[in-house]
Write a protein that holds these residues in place. Sequence first.
Motif, PDB file in Angstrom:
ATOM      1  N   PHE A  67      -5.416  -1.278   0.496  1.00 32.72           N
ATOM      2  CA  PHE A  67      -4.850   0.045   0.226  1.00 32.72           C
ATOM      3  C   PHE A  67      -5.799   1.148   0.691  1.00 32.72           C
ATOM      4  O   PHE A  67      -5.396   2.079   1.386  1.00 32.72           O
ATOM      5  N   LEU A  68      -7.073   1.047   0.326  1.00 33.05           N
ATOM      6  CA  LEU A  68      -8.043   2.082   0.693  1.00 33.05           C
ATOM      7  C   LEU A  68      -8.255   2.160   2.202  1.00 33.05           C
ATOM      8  O   LEU A  68      -8.508   3.241   2.733  1.00 33.05           O
ATOM      9  N   SER A  69      -8.114   1.053   2.901  1.00 32.12           N
ATOM     10  CA  SER A  69      -8.269   1.092   4.357  1.00 32.12           C
ATOM     11  C   SER A  69      -7.107   1.839   5.026  1.00 32.12           C
ATOM     12  O   SER A  69      -7.273   2.398   6.099  1.00 32.12           O
ATOM     13  N   TYR A 118      -5.566   4.470   3.516  1.00 32.87           N
ATOM     14  CA  TYR A 118      -5.629   5.863   3.060  1.00 32.87           C
ATOM     15  C   TYR A 118      -7.077   6.251   2.732  1.00 32.87           C
ATOM     16  O   TYR A 118      -7.367   6.700   1.626  1.00 32.87           O
ATOM     17  N   PRO A 119      -8.003   6.122   3.677  1.00 38.26           N
ATOM     18  CA  PRO A 119      -9.423   6.301   3.353  1.00 38.26           C
ATOM     19  C   PRO A 119      -9.818   7.725   2.960  1.00 38.26           C
ATOM     20  O   PRO A 119     -10.764   7.906   2.198  1.00 38.26           O
ATOM     21  N   SER A 120      -9.114   8.720   3.445  1.00 35.63           N
ATOM     22  CA  SER A 120      -9.503  10.101   3.125  1.00 35.63           C
ATOM     23  C   SER A 120      -8.792  10.650   1.892  1.00 35.63           C
ATOM     24  O   SER A 120      -9.109  11.741   1.426  1.00 35.63           O
ATOM     25  N   GLU A 121      -7.853   9.889   1.335  1.00 34.59           N
ATOM     26  CA  GLU A 121      -7.067  10.382   0.204  1.00 34.59           C
ATOM     27  C   GLU A 121      -7.440   9.767  -1.141  1.00 34.59           C
ATOM     28  O   GLU A 121      -7.164  10.357  -2.180  1.00 34.59           O
ATOM     29  N   TYR A 122      -8.037   8.566  -1.130  1.00 33.33           N
ATOM     30  CA  TYR A 122      -8.306   7.860  -2.381  1.00 33.33           C
ATOM     31  C   TYR A 122      -9.692   7.235  -2.358  1.00 33.33           C
ATOM     32  O   TYR A 122     -10.254   6.975  -1.301  1.00 33.33           O
ATOM     33  N   THR A 123     -10.209   6.956  -3.552  1.00 31.44           N
ATOM     34  CA  THR A 123     -11.479   6.270  -3.703  1.00 31.44           C
ATOM     35  C   THR A 123     -11.444   5.438  -4.972  1.00 31.44           C
ATOM     36  O   THR A 123     -10.546   5.591  -5.800  1.00 31.44           O
ATOM     37  N   PRO A 148       0.811  -1.214   0.000  1.00 30.36           N
ATOM     38  CA  PRO A 148       0.000   0.000   0.000  1.00 30.36           C
ATOM     39  C   PRO A 148       0.852   1.277   0.000  1.00 30.36           C
ATOM     40  O   PRO A 148       0.487   2.268  -0.627  1.00 30.36           O
ATOM     41  N   GLU A 149       1.992   1.216   0.640  1.00 26.45           N
ATOM     42  CA  GLU A 149       2.890   2.377   0.659  1.00 26.45           C
ATOM     43  C   GLU A 149       3.440   2.686  -0.727  1.00 26.45           C
ATOM     44  O   GLU A 149       3.573   3.854  -1.105  1.00 26.45           O
ATOM     45  N   GLU A 150       3.749   1.640  -1.506  1.00 21.92           N
ATOM     46  CA  GLU A 150       4.212   1.841  -2.883  1.00 21.92           C
ATOM     47  C   GLU A 150       3.100   2.416  -3.758  1.00 21.92           C
ATOM     48  O   GLU A 150       3.353   3.277  -4.600  1.00 21.92           O
ATOM     49  N   TYR A 151       1.869   1.954  -3.555  1.00 22.73           N
ATOM     50  CA  TYR A 151       0.726   2.526  -4.281  1.00 22.73           C
ATOM     51  C   TYR A 151       0.626   4.019  -3.984  1.00 22.73           C
ATOM     52  O   TYR A 151       0.483   4.843  -4.882  1.00 22.73           O
ATOM     53  N   HIS A 152       0.674   4.359  -2.691  1.00 20.14           N
ATOM     54  CA  HIS A 152       0.535   5.756  -2.265  1.00 20.14           C
ATOM     55  C   HIS A 152       1.643   6.634  -2.860  1.00 20.14           C
ATOM     56  O   HIS A 152       1.367   7.717  -3.389  1.00 20.14           O
ATOM     57  N   THR A 171      -3.222   6.081 -12.260  1.00 14.31           N
ATOM     58  CA  THR A 171      -4.266   5.104 -11.978  1.00 14.31           C
ATOM     59  C   THR A 171      -3.646   3.780 -11.571  1.00 14.31           C
ATOM     60  O   THR A 171      -2.588   3.414 -12.076  1.00 14.31           O
ATOM     61  N   ILE A 172      -4.333   3.072 -10.690  1.00 13.53           N
ATOM     62  CA  ILE A 172      -3.914   1.719 -10.325  1.00 13.53           C
ATOM     63  C   ILE A 172      -5.074   0.771 -10.584  1.00 13.53           C
ATOM     64  O   ILE A 172      -6.190   1.024 -10.165  1.00 13.53           O
ATOM     65  N   PHE A 173      -4.793  -0.319 -11.301  1.00 12.44           N
ATOM     66  CA  PHE A 173      -5.754  -1.392 -11.530  1.00 12.44           C
ATOM     67  C   PHE A 173      -5.218  -2.620 -10.811  1.00 12.44           C
ATOM     68  O   PHE A 173      -4.082  -3.029 -11.039  1.00 12.44           O
ATOM     69  N   ASP A 174      -6.015  -3.194  -9.940  1.00 14.97           N
ATOM     70  CA  ASP A 174      -5.577  -4.374  -9.196  1.00 14.97           C
ATOM     71  C   ASP A 174      -6.799  -5.163  -8.765  1.00 14.97           C
ATOM     72  O   ASP A 174      -7.933  -4.721  -8.956  1.00 14.97           O
ATOM     73  N   GLU A 175      -6.567  -6.310  -8.165  1.00 10.81           N
ATOM     74  CA  GLU A 175      -7.668  -7.112  -7.661  1.00 10.81           C
ATOM     75  C   GLU A 175      -8.298  -6.403  -6.461  1.00 10.81           C
ATOM     76  O   GLU A 175      -7.615  -5.758  -5.677  1.00 10.81           O
TER      77      GLU A 175
END
Length: 75
Positions: free
Chosen positions: A38-40, A42-47, A9-13, A27-31
């Motif tokens: 990842f979203l858990s 960084y819940p306020s930064e990404y959707t 998740p840190e690399e995604y961010h 953009t990130i496409f993943d399962e």
Amino acid sequence: SKLKPYETPEEYHEALSNGTHNGGVATIFDEIPYLKIFLSNYPSEYTTVGPIYKTDGFGFVSLSPLLHTTSLVPF
């Protein structure tokens, strides 16, 4: 050649924060299970955007020589 592997998740961010002009991505496409982690973090930064499917899971592609088309089998 433009696909980049990320594992945490840190690399995604970091990639999303850097953006496309600084060696990152737009953009990130993943399962879905990995994106939920990842979203858990960084819940306020990404959707997520796009179609919402009723089931989570993985898909597999079969390139059987007996078939003339490619089959996608969701689980």
